[in-house]
Design a protein around this motif. Structure first.
Motif, mmCIF file in Angstrom:
data_model
loop_
_atom_site.group_PDB
_atom_site.id
_atom_site.type_symbol
_atom_site.label_atom_id
_atom_site.label_comp_id
_atom_site.label_asym_id
_atom_site.label_seq_id
_atom_site.Cartn_x
_atom_site.Cartn_y
_atom_site.Cartn_z
ATOM 1 N N ASP A 1 9.889 8.074 -7.839
ATOM 2 C CA ASP A 1 9.167 6.565 -8.419
ATOM 3 C C ASP A 1 7.907 6.270 -7.910
ATOM 4 N N VAL A 2 7.042 5.927 -8.108
ATOM 5 C CA VAL A 2 5.902 5.540 -8.095
ATOM 6 C C VAL A 2 5.841 4.334 -7.968
ATOM 7 N N MET A 3 5.707 4.037 -8.829
ATOM 8 C CA MET A 3 5.872 2.147 -8.838
ATOM 9 C C MET A 3 6.776 1.313 -8.646
ATOM 10 N N GLY A 4 7.691 2.022 -7.690
ATOM 11 C CA GLY A 4 9.065 1.031 -7.395
ATOM 12 C C GLY A 4 8.765 1.635 -6.370
ATOM 13 N N ALA A 5 9.902 2.504 -5.228
ATOM 14 C CA ALA A 5 10.023 2.881 -4.362
ATOM 15 C C ALA A 5 8.561 3.218 -3.452
ATOM 16 N N ALA A 6 7.878 3.701 -4.498
ATOM 17 C CA ALA A 6 6.535 4.528 -3.758
ATOM 18 C C ALA A 6 5.582 3.370 -2.818
ATOM 19 N N CYS A 7 5.852 1.938 -4.296
ATOM 20 C CA CYS A 7 4.882 1.031 -3.598
ATOM 21 C C CYS A 7 5.757 0.564 -2.662
ATOM 22 N N GLY A 8 6.622 0.822 -2.365
ATOM 23 C CA GLY A 8 7.263 -0.487 -1.313
ATOM 24 C C GLY A 8 7.639 0.598 0.581
ATOM 25 N N ILE A 9 7.027 1.606 0.545
ATOM 26 C CA ILE A 9 6.917 2.613 1.679
ATOM 27 C C ILE A 9 6.485 1.964 2.895
ATOM 28 N N ARG A 10 6.876 1.639 3.632
ATOM 29 C CA ARG A 10 5.836 0.581 4.725
ATOM 30 C C ARG A 10 5.949 1.716 6.015
ATOM 31 N N GLN A 11 4.606 1.342 6.114
ATOM 32 C CA GLN A 11 3.405 2.135 7.326
ATOM 33 C C GLN A 11 3.095 1.463 8.020
ATOM 34 N N GLY A 12 3.560 0.759 8.568
ATOM 35 C CA GLY A 12 3.153 -0.109 9.301
ATOM 36 C C GLY A 12 2.299 -1.224 9.082
ATOM 37 N N ARG A 13 1.256 -1.592 10.280
ATOM 38 C CA ARG A 13 0.329 -2.542 10.126
ATOM 39 C C ARG A 13 -1.151 -2.244 10.224
ATOM 40 N N SER A 14 -1.449 -2.013 9.266
ATOM 41 C CA SER A 14 -2.844 -1.907 8.894
ATOM 42 C C SER A 14 -3.638 -1.618 10.042
ATOM 43 N N VAL A 15 -5.090 -1.618 10.208
ATOM 44 C CA VAL A 15 -6.385 -2.393 10.750
ATOM 45 C C VAL A 15 -6.541 -3.725 10.764
ATOM 46 N N LEU A 16 -6.366 -4.111 10.264
ATOM 47 C CA LEU A 16 -6.623 -5.854 9.731
ATOM 48 C C LEU A 16 -4.946 -6.711 9.981
ATOM 49 N N GLY A 17 -4.069 -5.621 10.350
ATOM 50 C CA GLY A 17 -3.825 -6.426 11.054
ATOM 51 C C GLY A 17 -1.792 -7.256 9.840
ATOM 52 N N PHE A 18 -2.227 -6.462 8.493
ATOM 53 C CA PHE A 18 -1.478 -7.005 7.282
ATOM 54 C C PHE A 18 -0.166 -5.663 7.302
ATOM 55 N N ASP A 19 0.502 -5.375 6.615
ATOM 56 C CA ASP A 19 1.802 -4.570 6.378
ATOM 57 C C ASP A 19 1.606 -3.249 5.116
#
Length: 181
Positions: free
Chosen positions: A90-108
């Motif tokens: 589910d590339v456009m649904g679930a895979a777009c929403g898998i949270r991986q933590g914070r980026s180096v810039l501080g964003f989800d």
């Protein structure tokens, strides 16, 4: 054609390619019923008809570099990783929403976008002959495929620019140099 894959930053430039390059889009408006289902079908049709996958359904996916190197240079935030499309995707649904933590810039940081139905990804065939990019526009979402992206004018111009930059962009220059004509 160089052995190294086309740099991630160059594939991102394929959104600037026109239809004269062979670019094809699969666009779905936000007001369409079954937004994610339609977008998934459009992405898959483009990916298969353009030849994104090899015989084992493998391709390159741009993933956040800091997941693999905590000392990532912010000028090169993504790296290619070889992946395989599984039967249940589910590339456009679930895979777009898998949270991986914070980026180096501080964003989800999500895997393929900012949330389900909001794609932002770059994909490349293993031989660099096909790019597929997913993006979110003002009124909808889309996938776009470009054959031979390394031969297109927007990508050529960006590669030429990157290979002539000062030392502070050395990493991108090294990635781009094999592709310079």
């Amino acid at each position: 054609m160089p052995e190294a894959p086309l740099p991630v930053f160059a594939v991102v430039a394929t959104v600037s390619c026109g239809h004269e390059t062979g670019r094809r889009d699969a666009y779905v408006g936000f007001d369409e019923p079954d937004l994610i289902g339609q977008a998934n079908r459009g992405w898959y049709e483009l990916a298969t008809s353009f030849g994104l996958f090899d015989a084992d359904r493998e391709f390159l996916l741009a993933l956040p570099a800091h997941r693999y190197n905590p000392r990532v240079d912010l000028r090169q935030p993504y790296v290619w990783r070889r992946v395989r499309l599984l039967d249940d995707w589910d590339v456009m649904g679930a895979a777009c929403g898998i949270r991986q933590g914070r980026s180096v810039l501080g964003f989800d940081d999500c895997l393929l976008g900012s949330r389900a139905g909001r794609p932002e990804f770059s994909m490349l065939s293993l031989d660099s002959t096909v790019s597929v990019v997913g993006t979110t526009w003002q009124d909808g979402i889309s996938s776009l495929a470009v054959p031979h992206p390394g031969d297109t004018e927007p990508v050529r111009k960006l590669i030429d620019y990157e290979t002539s930059q000062a030392e502070d962009m050395q990493e991108q220059r090294l990635d781009a140099t094999p592709w310079r004509t």
